[in-house]
Design a protein around this motif. Structure first.
Motif, mmCIF file in Angstrom:
data_model
loop_
_atom_site.group_PDB
_atom_site.id
_atom_site.type_symbol
_atom_site.label_atom_id
_atom_site.label_comp_id
_atom_site.label_asym_id
_atom_site.label_seq_id
_atom_site.Cartn_x
_atom_site.Cartn_y
_atom_site.Cartn_z
ATOM 1 N N ARG A 22 114.310 62.018 21.989
ATOM 2 C CA ARG A 22 113.548 60.748 22.619
ATOM 3 C C ARG A 22 113.149 60.176 21.312
ATOM 4 N N VAL A 23 113.086 58.921 21.712
ATOM 5 C CA VAL A 23 112.568 57.893 20.333
ATOM 6 C C VAL A 23 111.868 56.576 20.915
ATOM 7 N N ARG A 24 111.070 56.016 20.264
ATOM 8 C CA ARG A 24 110.422 55.090 20.708
ATOM 9 C C ARG A 24 109.806 53.962 19.554
ATOM 10 N N ALA A 25 109.698 52.817 19.803
ATOM 11 C CA ALA A 25 109.141 51.927 18.856
ATOM 12 C C ALA A 25 107.742 51.793 18.978
ATOM 13 N N LEU A 26 107.018 51.924 17.832
ATOM 14 C CA LEU A 26 105.759 51.667 17.521
ATOM 15 C C LEU A 26 105.435 50.410 16.855
ATOM 16 N N GLY A 27 104.313 49.704 17.389
ATOM 17 C CA GLY A 27 103.957 48.312 16.480
ATOM 18 C C GLY A 27 102.724 48.987 15.570
ATOM 19 N N SER A 28 101.620 48.092 15.604
ATOM 20 C CA SER A 28 100.690 48.165 14.656
ATOM 21 C C SER A 28 99.605 49.416 15.389
ATOM 22 N N ARG A 29 99.954 49.758 16.347
ATOM 23 C CA ARG A 29 99.194 50.908 17.167
ATOM 24 C C ARG A 29 97.709 50.503 17.562
ATOM 25 N N HIS A 30 97.996 49.270 18.102
ATOM 26 C CA HIS A 30 96.486 48.625 18.680
ATOM 27 C C HIS A 30 96.379 48.764 20.114
ATOM 28 N N SER A 31 97.348 49.603 20.771
ATOM 29 C CA SER A 31 97.148 49.611 22.217
ATOM 30 C C SER A 31 96.170 50.666 22.498
ATOM 31 N N PHE A 32 95.334 50.468 23.408
ATOM 32 C CA PHE A 32 94.561 51.887 23.797
ATOM 33 C C PHE A 32 94.880 52.918 24.691
ATOM 34 N N ASN A 33 96.023 52.756 25.177
ATOM 35 C CA ASN A 33 96.695 53.700 26.268
ATOM 36 C C ASN A 33 97.891 54.349 25.675
ATOM 37 N N ASP A 34 98.766 55.115 26.320
ATOM 38 C CA ASP A 34 99.956 55.582 25.776
ATOM 39 C C ASP A 34 101.250 54.945 26.012
ATOM 40 N N LYS B 1 116.151 48.753 36.617
ATOM 41 C CA LYS B 1 117.610 48.440 36.603
ATOM 42 C C LYS B 1 117.952 48.030 35.223
ATOM 43 N N LEU B 2 117.248 46.970 34.736
ATOM 44 C CA LEU B 2 117.739 46.414 33.258
ATOM 45 C C LEU B 2 117.519 47.588 32.206
ATOM 46 N N ALA B 3 116.344 48.135 32.265
ATOM 47 C CA ALA B 3 116.180 49.377 31.322
ATOM 48 C C ALA B 3 117.207 50.312 31.466
ATOM 49 N N LEU B 4 117.613 50.454 32.371
ATOM 50 C CA LEU B 4 118.818 51.641 32.634
ATOM 51 C C LEU B 4 120.077 51.245 32.094
ATOM 52 N N THR B 5 120.308 49.966 32.026
ATOM 53 C CA THR B 5 121.518 49.513 31.569
ATOM 54 C C THR B 5 121.532 49.567 29.819
ATOM 55 N N PHE B 6 120.235 49.429 29.166
ATOM 56 C CA PHE B 6 120.070 49.566 27.804
ATOM 57 C C PHE B 6 119.784 51.196 27.317
ATOM 58 N N ASP B 7 119.218 51.845 28.172
ATOM 59 C CA ASP B 7 118.919 53.112 28.141
ATOM 60 C C ASP B 7 119.267 54.029 28.833
ATOM 61 N N PRO B 8 120.601 54.318 29.279
ATOM 62 C CA PRO B 8 120.922 55.108 30.489
ATOM 63 C C PRO B 8 120.528 56.657 30.390
ATOM 64 N N ASP B 9 120.057 57.046 29.472
ATOM 65 C CA ASP B 9 119.847 58.501 29.318
ATOM 66 C C ASP B 9 118.047 58.590 29.348
ATOM 67 N N GLY B 10 117.548 57.440 29.352
ATOM 68 C CA GLY B 10 116.010 57.736 29.374
ATOM 69 C C GLY B 10 115.508 57.901 28.115
ATOM 70 N N ARG B 11 116.341 57.982 27.144
ATOM 71 C CA ARG B 11 115.424 58.248 25.642
ATOM 72 C C ARG B 11 114.625 57.386 24.958
ATOM 73 N N LEU B 12 114.272 56.496 25.799
ATOM 74 C CA LEU B 12 113.147 55.386 25.292
ATOM 75 C C LEU B 12 111.983 55.838 26.286
ATOM 76 N N HIS B 13 112.017 56.888 27.259
ATOM 77 C CA HIS B 13 110.768 57.024 28.083
ATOM 78 C C HIS B 13 109.854 57.749 27.417
ATOM 79 N N GLY B 14 108.563 57.646 27.722
ATOM 80 C CA GLY B 14 107.535 58.374 27.146
ATOM 81 C C GLY B 14 106.410 57.949 27.614
ATOM 82 N N GLY B 15 105.057 58.495 27.490
ATOM 83 C CA GLY B 15 103.660 58.253 27.863
ATOM 84 C C GLY B 15 103.887 57.246 29.254
ATOM 85 N N LEU B 16 103.302 56.168 29.141
ATOM 86 C CA LEU B 16 103.136 55.420 30.322
ATOM 87 C C LEU B 16 104.601 54.832 30.790
#
Ligand SMILES: Cc1cc2nc3c(=O)[nH]c(=O)nc-3n(C[C@H](O)[C@H](O)[C@H](O)COP(=O)(O)OP(=O)(O)OC[C@H]3O[C@@H](n4cnc5c(N)ncnc54)[C@H](O)[C@@H]3O)c2cc1C
Length: 421
Positions: A34-46, A400-415
């Protein structure tokens, strides 16, 4: 182990990488974990969390200037391509130096452009859309390491789904933003506006300046402050003349009793857009630091009912609040944007008492969700998973759009994992 800016969340991510080249980014993205983009970490949830690897693109150098005002033919078209990991404040300064500006900003200039866009972050103003609405093109790297460029002009069917992406399509490396000629803004603050006057003259008040914000703790007899940000030359050089407004003779902070030196200049002194539209200065540590935030975005036509509901909850909410802000936002066509019609935002800056805050959220949502409210993607709320997804009419298209970019759900995580799984 690393944490978000507010410190209320320790990410589940085992590692954090900051690639300096597209090759290093591809290396971080390709694989099986699994892998995921992190910005400047200003979100208060996951919303940004993953149990795999976090990737930040703030140090990425793809060979182009970090803020590139020229198009491929060397012409200045008003569309600027920026490194997605830059903070809004950095982009703003660079743009202003070239005579350009962004139409609007959030309250804090320290937030990364990619993170703000991915969560439909907004400022205020009847005619101002969310910051994501300025995006006319984007480049992202998918989990398979493919670099793709999508533009509003060339991909009209999917582009509105790909901008507010919650990081679920890939790691955004560049954003192409529409800009306007640079402009000047003056900021004036009115104090103690009675609630009746506020609601009766809501349309006049919010249209009286380019950007208007009202601050309250809901248990007060009057709205504590109304901040007016006027474009000098467009809205005039004097504060708006409306019944009931008493102008503050001293600068104020959105949090009562806090030193206003961290705030952008007030008292009607004109200055460049980026030094007035955010509430806080780039060079100062923002807000109180130790805080939580929630926000509900709802149709503007329901503002009176929402304000009345929140005032009824005032005695429960006020002891937990640092401050609360009412803003207006213009509509856009982005699939995961909560602004599909003229909208109002009820924002809550909480004291860092998370258990008590979470205990009051269900009562707030019971009152506000039937009025069409949807929570901000990056803030603390009670509604979650499929119930939250169901509040966005285009969510299944987004899935459906997300599935075409990330068919294996490797960008899934948290919320995002709870929304998409
Ligand atoms: C003090 C304070 C003031 C705020 N003021 C406002 C305000 O005025 N208006 C408002 O609407 N919100 C406001 N927010 C909320 C904030 O704008 C959002 O939480 C925003 O998402 C934070 O951006 P970030 O860069 O920290 O993203 P993160 O919190 O790090 O991540 C948020 C999301 O963006 C995604 N993301 C980040 N970078 C990329 C990338 N390169 N590619 C793909 N996806 C990416 C992540 O995967 C995640 O889904 C405020 C927050 C704070 C702490």
């Amino acid at each position: 182990m690393h944490r978000n800016w507010a410190g209320n969340l320790t990410y589940a991510a085992g590692d954090l990488v900051r690639p300096t080249s597209l090759e290093q980014l591809a290396e971080a993205l390709t694989g099986t974990g699994r892998v995921r983009a992190l910005g400047s970490r200003h979100s208060f949830n996951d919303v940004a969390d993953t149990d795999g690897v976090h990737v930040q693109v703030d140090a990425l150098d793809d060979g182009r200037p970090a803020v590139d005002v020229l198009d491929a033919d060397g012409a200045q078209t008003g569309v600027v391509s920026v490194n997605a990991g830059l903070r809004h404040g950095e982009v703003s300064r660079a743009l202003h130096a070239t005579g350009r500006g962004l139409a609007n900003l959030a309250s804090l200039p320290h937030i990364s452009v990619a993170g703000a866009v991915a969560t439909a972050t907004h400022g205020s103003g009847d005619r101002n859309q969310s910051l994501a609405s300025a995006v006319v093109g984007l480049e992202l790297m998918t989990p398979s390491g493919e670099l793709r460029r999508l533009t509003r002009a060339e991909h009209p069917d999917v582009f509105p789904g790909a901008v507010v992406s919650l990081g679920a399509l890939g790691v955004v490396t560049r954003l192409e933003l529409a800009t306007v000629p640079t402009y000047s803004v003056r900021q004036d603050v009115a104090a103690d506006l009675p609630w009746d006057t506020f609601l009766e003259s809501f349309d006049e008040l919010t249209s009286a300046a380019y950007s208007v914000s009202a601050f309250t703790s809901w248990d007060e007899p009057a709205v504590r402050h109304v901040w007016f940000k006027q474009v000098v030359g467009l809205d005039g050089g004097a504060p708006p003349e409306l019944p009931g407004l008493r102008w503050s003779a001293v600068p104020v902070h959105p949090l009562p009793g806090v030193d206003p030196s961290a705030c952008t200049e007030q008292l009607g002194v004109p200055g460049p857009w980026h030094e007035r539209l955010s509430h806080f200065r780039l060079e100062h540590t923002p807000s109180a630091g130790d805080e939580l935030q929630s926000e509900y975005l709802l149709p503007r036509r329901n503002v009176a009912a929402a304000v009345e509901a929140m005032r009824r909850l005032g005695p429960r909410v006020a002891p937990l609040l640092a401050t609360s802000e009412i803003r207006t936002i213009a509509p856009d066509d982005l699939w995961l944007s909560p602004f599909d019609e003229p909208s109002v935002g009820l924002h809550f800056t909480w004291l860092p008492r998370e258990a008590e805050v979470r205990a009051v959220l269900p009562a707030m949502e019971e009152a506000l969700l039937p009025l069409g409210a949807r929570p901000h993607w990056g803030k603390v709320c009670d509604v979650d998973g499929p119930e939250l997804a169901a509040l966005f009419p285009r969510f299944d298209d987004f899935r459906k759009l997300a599935l075409t970019f990330d068919p294996d759900g490797r960008l899934h995580g948290g919320l995002v994992g709870r929304l998409l799984s």
